[in-house]
Motif scaffolding. Structure first.
Motif, mmCIF file in Angstrom:
data_model
loop_
_atom_site.group_PDB
_atom_site.id
_atom_site.type_symbol
_atom_site.label_atom_id
_atom_site.label_comp_id
_atom_site.label_asym_id
_atom_site.label_seq_id
_atom_site.Cartn_x
_atom_site.Cartn_y
_atom_site.Cartn_z
ATOM 1 N N HIS A 103 7.048 5.112 6.942
ATOM 2 C CA HIS A 103 8.435 4.907 7.549
ATOM 3 C C HIS A 103 9.403 4.404 6.693
ATOM 4 O O HIS A 103 10.534 4.577 6.971
ATOM 5 N N CYS A 104 8.781 3.598 5.699
ATOM 6 C CA CYS A 104 9.838 2.837 4.743
ATOM 7 C C CYS A 104 10.647 3.780 3.718
ATOM 8 O O CYS A 104 10.330 4.923 3.548
ATOM 9 N N ILE A 105 11.446 3.403 3.045
ATOM 10 C CA ILE A 105 12.147 4.218 1.955
ATOM 11 C C ILE A 105 11.505 4.657 1.042
ATOM 12 O O ILE A 105 11.512 5.915 0.424
ATOM 13 N N VAL A 106 10.211 3.904 0.593
ATOM 14 C CA VAL A 106 9.194 4.408 -0.414
ATOM 15 C C VAL A 106 8.599 5.458 0.067
ATOM 16 O O VAL A 106 8.581 6.794 -0.452
ATOM 17 N N CYS A 107 8.087 5.676 1.330
ATOM 18 C CA CYS A 107 7.248 6.570 1.987
ATOM 19 C C CYS A 107 8.291 7.819 2.254
ATOM 20 O O CYS A 107 7.974 8.974 2.035
ATOM 21 N N LYS A 108 9.316 7.609 2.650
ATOM 22 C CA LYS A 108 10.427 8.781 2.937
ATOM 23 C C LYS A 108 10.888 9.394 1.602
ATOM 24 O O LYS A 108 11.023 10.547 1.421
ATOM 25 N N LYS A 158 0.925 -1.110 -0.097
ATOM 26 C CA LYS A 158 0.005 -0.199 0.094
ATOM 27 C C LYS A 158 1.008 1.308 -0.134
ATOM 28 O O LYS A 158 0.358 2.388 -0.166
ATOM 29 N N CYS A 159 2.155 1.031 0.241
ATOM 30 C CA CYS A 159 3.160 2.396 0.171
ATOM 31 C C CYS A 159 3.254 2.659 -1.094
ATOM 32 O O CYS A 159 3.585 4.093 -1.352
ATOM 33 N N ALA A 160 2.927 1.853 -2.206
ATOM 34 C CA ALA A 160 2.950 2.288 -3.576
ATOM 35 C C ALA A 160 2.061 3.060 -4.048
ATOM 36 O O ALA A 160 2.353 4.059 -4.701
HETATM 37 ZN ZN LIG Z 1 5.973 2.859 3.419
#
Ligand SMILES: [Zn+2]
Length: 336
Positions: A129-134, A104-106
């Motif tokens: 939190h993850c590299i995608v969201c950041k 879902k971060c996508a």
């Molecule tokens: Zn994320």
């Protein structure tokens, strides 16, 4: 440690590319594509590149988790993921917050009103939190983040047209961002001795040789002999009259037959077109837990292959949209 990285993006369309505007009709075309409002030249907006690439980085991240899951199903999966992060080495493992990443971060966040803490125990919305969201940004009730990556539009740099001598790629001084003089209604080629050369239906006199060198071709893979320089006053007209125009018909899902009065035409940027743009990565100073820029650029480079298979834009099920990112986006070493 550098906190600003800029990389060129050179890409080639391997299918016609359709980025729609959503329903404007120009002349005989029903589905028109996005154009620069000033030059009227079609382009791929930076927001399309960012949205698509976000999805591909998330996909790459998830598929690496999935491999870990597959090795040791269900019961020990959580342990396995802990183990994964205890051996930092590549962009996935170097940033331990990637453990919160989910598919879902996508996409777009459907639960942006919740707090980050609430999010951690749920299966949807951006994890934050993850590299995608950041890297690509996210928005939550208690915190939002504009992201660390900024994508320019991908503009056409070299555009393929048929000539009596085969396919040539046209460009103009403005597209090249170079000070080159070319007379009205004349063109420059690498040999300069063709007399007249037709670009599609337009027959133009060759004024002389262009003095481009290999550096001007960037990572395009083209040869100097492929390039024709046309005046800035003609480039938009030639591009717009040599777009791919395709006629399709809507299919009725119930009968499987063509719907009546559902014939429509679409235009697209043709296969072979070379695009040019850039991506900038910026890391803010501060105590915030952010991934390293080098890892973000490794993530971009690792996931750029998805453009070859899944493509960008609309009508990908009709054979549109595939694109090859030719540039190396790595900033330093990236481990597998
Ligand atoms: Zn994320």
């Amino acid at each position: 440690m550098t906190n600003l990285i800029t990389k060129n993006i050179i890409a080639q369309a391997t299918d016609p590319i359709y980025i729609g505007t959503g329903g404007f009709t120009i002349g005989r075309v029903d589905n028109t594509i996005v154009r620069d409002p000033i030059t009227k030249i079609p382009k791929i907006p930076g927001s399309s590149i960012a949205g698509t690439w976000r999805y591909y980085v998330a996909l790459e991240l998830q598929s690496s988790f999935k491999d870990e899951y597959k090795k040791d199903l269900a019961k020990r999966a959580k342990e396995k993921i802990e183990e994964l992060f205890n051996n930092p080495e590549n962009w996935i493992k170097n940033f331990d917050k990637n453990r919160y990443a989910r598919i879902k971060c996508a996409g777009q966040d459907d639960l942006s009103k919740e707090t980050l803490e609430e999010m951690q125990n749920k299966d949807s919305g951006h994890c934050g939190h993850c590299i995608v969201c950041k890297a690509f940004g996210f928005s939550k009730k208690d915190i939002s983040n504009q992201g660390m990556l900024f994508f320019s539009d991908l503009n056409i740099l070299f555009f393929p047209v048929y000539t009596r001598l085969g396919v040539r790629w046209i460009t103009s001084p403005k597209l090249l961002k170079k000070d080159i003089s070319v007379e009205e209604n004349r063109i420059l080629t690498s040999k300069g001795d063709e007399g007249y050369l037709n670009l599609g239906w337009l027959n133009l006199e060759v004024e002389g040789t262009h003095s481009l060198n290999e550096d001007d071709l960037k990572d395009s893979g083209l040869n100097l002999d492929d390039i024709v320089i046309v005046p800035d006053s003609l480039i938009a007209q030639i591009i717009n009259s040599n777009l791919e125009v395709r006629t399709s018909v809507s299919i009725d899902p119930i009968t499987g037959a063509a719907k009546e009065k559902a014939l429509f035409t679409s235009e697209a940027i043709p296969r072979g077109t070379i695009f040019c743009g850039e991506v900038r990565g910026f890391k803010r100073e501060g105590g915030e837990n952010l991934p390293e820029l080098n890892d973000i650029f490794c993530a971009l480079d690792d996931s750029k292959q998805y453009f070859n298979s899944l493509g960008i834009g609309g009508m990908t099920t009709r054979g549109f949209g595939r694109m090859e990112i030719l540039s190396d986006l790595k900033n330093g070493e990236c481990k597998e």
